[in-house]
Write a protein that holds these residues in place. Structure first.
Motif, PDB file in Angstrom:
ATOM      1  N   LYS A 400       0.792  -1.229   0.000  1.00 40.28           N
ATOM      2  CA  LYS A 400       0.000   0.000   0.000  1.00 40.28           C
ATOM      3  C   LYS A 400       0.832   1.291   0.000  1.00 40.28           C
ATOM      4  N   GLY A 401       2.057   1.234   0.509  1.00 41.45           N
ATOM      5  CA  GLY A 401       2.840   2.466   0.671  1.00 41.45           C
ATOM      6  C   GLY A 401       3.408   3.022  -0.617  1.00 41.45           C
ATOM      7  N   TYR A 402       3.271   2.279  -1.739  1.00 44.25           N
ATOM      8  CA  TYR A 402       3.927   2.704  -2.981  1.00 44.25           C
ATOM      9  C   TYR A 402       2.907   2.942  -4.093  1.00 44.25           C
ATOM     10  N   ALA A 403       3.130   4.035  -4.850  1.00 39.28           N
ATOM     11  CA  ALA A 403       2.211   4.359  -5.943  1.00 39.28           C
ATOM     12  C   ALA A 403       2.729   3.842  -7.278  1.00 39.28           C
ATOM     13  N   GLY A 404       3.983   3.383  -7.315  1.00 37.93           N
ATOM     14  CA  GLY A 404       4.579   2.909  -8.572  1.00 37.93           C
ATOM     15  C   GLY A 404       6.086   2.884  -8.409  1.00 37.93           C
ATOM     16  N   ALA A 405       6.789   2.763  -9.521  1.00 40.70           N
ATOM     17  CA  ALA A 405       8.251   2.731  -9.466  1.00 40.70           C
ATOM     18  C   ALA A 405       8.796   3.514 -10.650  1.00 40.70           C
ATOM     19  N   THR A 406      10.084   3.840 -10.584  1.00 41.95           N
ATOM     20  CA  THR A 406      10.733   4.505 -11.717  1.00 41.95           C
ATOM     21  C   THR A 406      12.158   3.986 -11.822  1.00 41.95           C
ATOM     22  N   ILE A 407      12.741   4.109 -13.004  1.00 43.49           N
ATOM     23  CA  ILE A 407      14.132   3.674 -13.182  1.00 43.49           C
ATOM     24  C   ILE A 407      15.005   4.919 -13.178  1.00 43.49           C
ATOM     25  N   MET A 408      15.963   4.952 -12.263  1.00 38.14           N
ATOM     26  CA  MET A 408      16.842   6.113 -12.101  1.00 38.14           C
ATOM     27  C   MET A 408      17.929   6.107 -13.177  1.00 38.14           C
ATOM     28  N   GLY A 409      18.690   7.208 -13.215  1.00 45.75           N
ATOM     29  CA  GLY A 409      19.735   7.352 -14.231  1.00 45.75           C
ATOM     30  C   GLY A 409      20.786   6.261 -14.195  1.00 45.75           C
ATOM     31  N   ASP A 410      21.061   5.704 -12.982  1.00 42.67           N
ATOM     32  CA  ASP A 410      22.101   4.666 -12.885  1.00 42.67           C
ATOM     33  C   ASP A 410      21.524   3.268 -13.127  1.00 42.67           C
ATOM     34  N   GLY A 411      20.266   3.200 -13.560  1.00 44.51           N
ATOM     35  CA  GLY A 411      19.663   1.900 -13.874  1.00 44.51           C
ATOM     36  C   GLY A 411      19.002   1.224 -12.691  1.00 44.51           C
ATOM     37  N   ARG A 412      19.162   1.787 -11.452  1.00 43.04           N
ATOM     38  CA  ARG A 412      18.514   1.187 -10.282  1.00 43.04           C
ATOM     39  C   ARG A 412      17.079   1.690 -10.176  1.00 43.04           C
ATOM     40  N   ILE A 413      16.280   0.905  -9.461  1.00 40.47           N
ATOM     41  CA  ILE A 413      14.856   1.260  -9.342  1.00 40.47           C
ATOM     42  C   ILE A 413      14.622   2.077  -8.071  1.00 40.47           C
ATOM     43  N   ALA A 414      13.770   3.091  -8.177  1.00 40.15           N
ATOM     44  CA  ALA A 414      13.335   3.845  -6.988  1.00 40.15           C
ATOM     45  C   ALA A 414      11.822   3.718  -6.910  1.00 40.15           C
ATOM     46  N   LEU A 415      11.309   3.421  -5.719  1.00 32.24           N
ATOM     47  CA  LEU A 415       9.853   3.307  -5.543  1.00 32.24           C
ATOM     48  C   LEU A 415       9.253   4.689  -5.294  1.00 32.24           C
ATOM     49  N   ILE A 416       8.055   4.901  -5.834  1.00 32.32           N
ATOM     50  CA  ILE A 416       7.359   6.184  -5.635  1.00 32.32           C
ATOM     51  C   ILE A 416       6.423   6.013  -4.437  1.00 32.32           C
ATOM     52  N   LEU A 417       6.554   6.927  -3.446  1.00 28.49           N
ATOM     53  CA  LEU A 417       5.776   6.784  -2.203  1.00 28.49           C
ATOM     54  C   LEU A 417       4.370   7.348  -2.368  1.00 28.49           C
ATOM     55  N   ASP A 418       3.404   6.654  -1.754  1.00 30.09           N
ATOM     56  CA  ASP A 418       2.017   7.117  -1.717  1.00 30.09           C
ATOM     57  C   ASP A 418       1.791   7.730  -0.338  1.00 30.09           C
ATOM     58  N   VAL A 419       1.827   9.083  -0.265  1.00 28.21           N
ATOM     59  CA  VAL A 419       1.859   9.728   1.058  1.00 28.21           C
ATOM     60  C   VAL A 419       0.564   9.526   1.860  1.00 28.21           C
ATOM     61  N   SER A 420      -0.580   9.395   1.184  1.00 28.44           N
ATOM     62  CA  SER A 420      -1.815   9.226   1.966  1.00 28.44           C
ATOM     63  C   SER A 420      -1.863   7.833   2.589  1.00 28.44           C
ATOM     64  N   ASN A 421      -1.400   6.811   1.858  1.00 28.00           N
ATOM     65  CA  ASN A 421      -1.393   5.465   2.438  1.00 28.00           C
ATOM     66  C   ASN A 421      -0.333   5.307   3.518  1.00 28.00           C
ATOM     67  N   LEU A 422       0.785   6.032   3.390  1.00 28.14           N
ATOM     68  CA  LEU A 422       1.817   5.970   4.443  1.00 28.14           C
ATOM     69  C   LEU A 422       1.231   6.465   5.763  1.00 28.14           C
ATOM     70  N   ALA A 423       0.423   7.533   5.689  1.00 30.10           N
ATOM     71  CA  ALA A 423      -0.199   8.088   6.902  1.00 30.10           C
ATOM     72  C   ALA A 423      -1.128   7.068   7.536  1.00 30.10           C
ATOM     73  N   ARG A 424      -1.892   6.346   6.681  1.00 28.14           N
ATOM     74  CA  ARG A 424      -2.804   5.330   7.213  1.00 28.14           C
ATOM     75  C   ARG A 424      -2.023   4.188   7.841  1.00 28.14           C
ATOM     76  N   MET A 425      -0.910   3.784   7.177  1.00 28.65           N
ATOM     77  CA  MET A 425      -0.103   2.673   7.705  1.00 28.65           C
ATOM     78  C   MET A 425       0.501   3.037   9.056  1.00 28.65           C
ATOM     79  N   ALA A 426       0.792   4.336   9.243  1.00 24.21           N
ATOM     80  CA  ALA A 426       1.393   4.782  10.508  1.00 24.21           C
ATOM     81  C   ALA A 426       0.320   5.102  11.540  1.00 24.21           C
ATOM     82  N   ASN A 427      -0.962   4.810  11.214  1.00 23.74           N
ATOM     83  CA  ASN A 427      -2.097   5.096  12.110  1.00 23.74           C
ATOM     84  C   ASN A 427      -2.134   6.552  12.547  1.00 23.74           C
TER      85      ASN A 427
END
Length: 728
Positions: A400-427
């Protein structure tokens, strides 16, 4: 085509440069490719862009037809038809916009005669406006109608059982207006093809959330309502802030980004505060809740060490466990020497302890989602970048905490955070009423499914170890006092209260429990019993909880304690304040009205039928009745009560029934009684733990005479005596 040709030329140059060691030339080629790619991206994006007028153009007809149908006179003004948006977004906002415009015409604008009375022109005005703001498109739907009444929305939510009256009291006006986003919420008086079908603003909000959009409502009663929608220009590429935690990079969409905050180590102690279990930061006079990103996504806490340029484990329990240069360690040479000669021989921590170094500064990303704002603690802040969103695979969709992913310039993956779900996960306690209400509605639904009574309890302590609860509906108010405020006069405890004296009691005055803790700061829970105020002494922490009333009335039952229940793995004793006061101050009850049993000629006391599925509540109510001399017949559900009524019809003078029961509930039982020729005039009192306005209306419509809250012995018995006097 030109750009594609340029790109081919640049690629050839790049391949040539890679073959040689000419780094300077490689840099020039890199810049050239960067420029061409940006221009190409822009050109391709423009082909997807369409003017928002494509959607807006249908609204004059929608408004004209609808106003004619409703008998209203409405003008529609459209501003900003040329604003361009991505084709996919234009298609997706078509339905939500239609719903909002229809809402303005139907609910917002009043009837012409109503407008005339309030001094407005008979013709209402709806404005549809689109404009660019901070890299986003804003669409506003405004009307000069009656506006949204927060209190009316709140009452409607209570009537539908989506919220309790206590929760409404704690809500701001903004939160009350946001209740309109609740699922199934409608304020329409009747169901038509225009409104009242319960498919409302929740669908609009869901659709816009999926687009990464944000809805805000500004409303003033009698003046009008403006609904503002913020949308990204495109869904394919979004600007993001790149952050690092636990050695991994994450992206936070700039749409959700409010500001970046860095608190130096020396200021952490005074800027970060603890409120209960939560940590908050003071930002321009406001308290902002803090969340550690590492804790929410379940990775090891780390901090970034600039010297070794790597992430190291962070063993600090609390955020505020950092020290600045003004630490006591730096006071005097003498102090340092004292510490160096520690008796236990333990090593003195170096003055260059990492808690004083730059790495101890807090990096906080302040993010907002809807009406809510919080701080996300991260290890490092990096650059902001435009990223291409790649959806997560099907097997990762439940993260739930992630809205998607992207590939960075060095070829590694970075996850895109979903800020509203992070708040729910942290109660995190949401400031957005709709979130809170949705959770409450769900909890209420579950309790109804479980066919269990819910009981609101005030939880408190008297000694350090033992936990007590008292029905919240009996509490008048809670006062904080110092022990020195208590006076011992004439063998009784009293304190000054509202220009008079308040008698004070403790649970241990009557029950065999541990004595009141020897604290300087105490609480006084004020009750109103036998038309007098009485205060119960307690210590904190206090909390108000709604529990499914699964109460054990035998194990710990004694004078002053009516039973016990388990709350958060701790046994909680339920205090019977009425019984305590009766034991300590019997003279208070001498003047009270009771039923005169001697006046009955036949000599047989009246019989009361109790229908209640909970053994605990049944025994409580039976105790109230038999204690003063009434005969009691009890049934475990509505069906059994109906059968008992038919068997003992002539003897029974009154029915006291629960609402939520298996086999036949209280409403169905009442309906059946009122439909029967023999029992149609039988007085019926309904007992409930939480009587919503909707329940009370329903009860009146089926024929319930009165509603009473369970465990409120005093009011219930006064009502019973009154009815008995009328009958006999």
């Amino acid at each position: 085509m030109n750009l594609a040709g340029e790109l081919v030329l640049s690629r050839n140059q790049l391949l040539q440069t890679i073959g040689s060691d000419d780094l300077r030339n490689a840099e020039t080629v890199g810049q050239r490719i960067d420029l061409i790619t940006s221009e190409l991206q822009e050109a391709i994006m423009l082909t997807r862009m369409q003017p928002i007028g494509n959607v807006f153009n249908k609204f004059p007809r929608v408004v004209r037809d609808l106003s004619k149908k409703l008998g209203k006179s409405i003008d529609l003004t459209i501003v900003g038809k040329d604003v361009e948006l991505d084709k996919t977004i234009i298609e997706a906002i078509n339905d939500p916009l239609t719903h909002l415009v229809r809402n303005s015409v139907d609910h917002g604008i009043e009837m012409p005669d109503e407008r005339k009375k309030s001094g407005k022109s008979e013709t209402g005005l709806v404005i549809l406006k689109a404009y660019h703001e901070a890299g986003q498109v804003v669409i506003e739907i405004s009307d000069d109608g009656k506006g949204l009444d927060g209190d009316a929305l709140a009452n409607s939510a209570v009537n539908k059982g989506l919220l309790t009256a206590e929760q409404i009291q704690a809500m701001s006006e903004k939160e009350k207006i946001n209740l309109i986003f609740l699922p199934g919420f409608s304020t329409a008086k009747e169901v038509t093809d225009v409104s009242g079908r319960g498919v409302g603003m929740d669908v609009v909000k869901t659709n816009l959330d999926q687009l990464g959009g944000h809805v805000d409502i500004i409303s003033e009663i009698g003046v009008g309502t403006t609904i503002s929608i913020k949308l990204p220009l495109t869904l394919a590429i979004i600007p993001c802030q790149i952050i690092e935690t636990g050695g991994e990079r994450y992206a936070i969409p700039q749409v959700n980004l409010e500001e970046l905050l860095r608190i130096p180590a020396g200021q952490v102690k005074e800027r970060v505060e603890r409120v209960g279990d939560a940590e908050v930061v003071r930002l321009r006079g406001n308290l902002l809740p803090l969340i550690r990103l590492a804790d929410v996504i379940g990775i090891q806490r780390t901090y970034y060490d600039p010297e070794s340029n790597e992430a190291k484990p962070d063993r600090r329990e609390q955020i505020s466990d950092r020290r600045g240069r003004n630490s006591p360690l730096f006071n005097t040479e003498n102090d340092v020497q004292k510490r160096e000669s520690q008796k236990d021989g333990s090593a003195v921590r170096s003055v260059l302890d990492r808690r004083f170094s730059a790495s101890s500064a807090l990096n906080i990303v302040v993010v907002s989602t809807g009406a809510m704002k919080y701080g996300l603690i991260v290890d490092r802040l990096q650059d902001s970048e435009e990223i291409v969103i790649k959806p997560l695979g099907r097997h990762l969709q439940q993260c739930k905490g992630y809205a998607g992913a992207t590939i960075m310039g060095d070829g590694r993956i970075a996850l895109i955070l979903d800020v509203s779900n992070l708040a729910r996960m942290a109660n995190l306690t949401s400031l957005d009423g709709s979130d809170r209400a949705a959770e409450v509605a769900q909890a209420a639904e579950e309790a109804i499914k479980a066919k269990k009574d819910k009981q609101s309890l005030l939880i408190f302590k008297s000694s350090e170890e033992e936990q007590f609860g008292v029905p919240l509906n009996q509490v008048e108010r809670i006062e904080k006092i110092k022990r020195s405020d208590i006076e011992d006069l004439g063998g009784k405890r009293v304190m000054k209260y509202r220009g008079g004296s308040l008698s004070l009691i403790c649970v241990d005055d009557v029950a065999m429990v541990q004595p009141l803790a020897d604290h300087e700061n105490l609480l006084v829970i004020v009750f109103n019993i036998a038309k007098r105020a009485v205060g119960l002494l307690a210590i904190g922490p206090i909390d108000a909880l709604e529990i499914a009333a699964d109460i054990d009335d035998t194990t710990l039952s004694q004078t002053g304690i009516m039973g016990s229940t388990i709350i958060d793995q701790q046994t909680t004793m339920l205090v019977n304040v009425f019984e305590m006061v009766q034991t300590l101050f019997p003279q208070w009850f001498e003047e009270q009205e009771t039923f005169d049993f001697e006046a009955i000629e036949e000599g047989e006391p009246p019989t009361i039928l109790i229908a209640e599925d909970s053994k605990f509540f049944r025994n409580q109510v039976k105790g109230y009745m038999t204690e003063v001399g009434y005969n009691v017949i009890e049934g475990e559900d509505g069906m059994e009560a109906w059968n008992l009524l038919q068997e003992n019809g002539d003897k029974i003078s009154m029915l006291v029934t629960d609402i939520e029961m298996p086999n036949m509930n209280g409403f169905e039982l009442t309906q059946r009684i009122r439909a029967s020729e023999q029992f149609k005039d039988l007085p019926i009192i309904a007992l409930t733990t939480l009587a919503s306005a909707e329940d009370i209306e329903m009860g009146k419509s089926v024929g319930v005479n009165e509603y009473h809250i369970k465990l409120d012995k005093e009011r219930l018995m006064v009502s019973v005596h009154d009815y008995m006097k009328k009958i006999h």
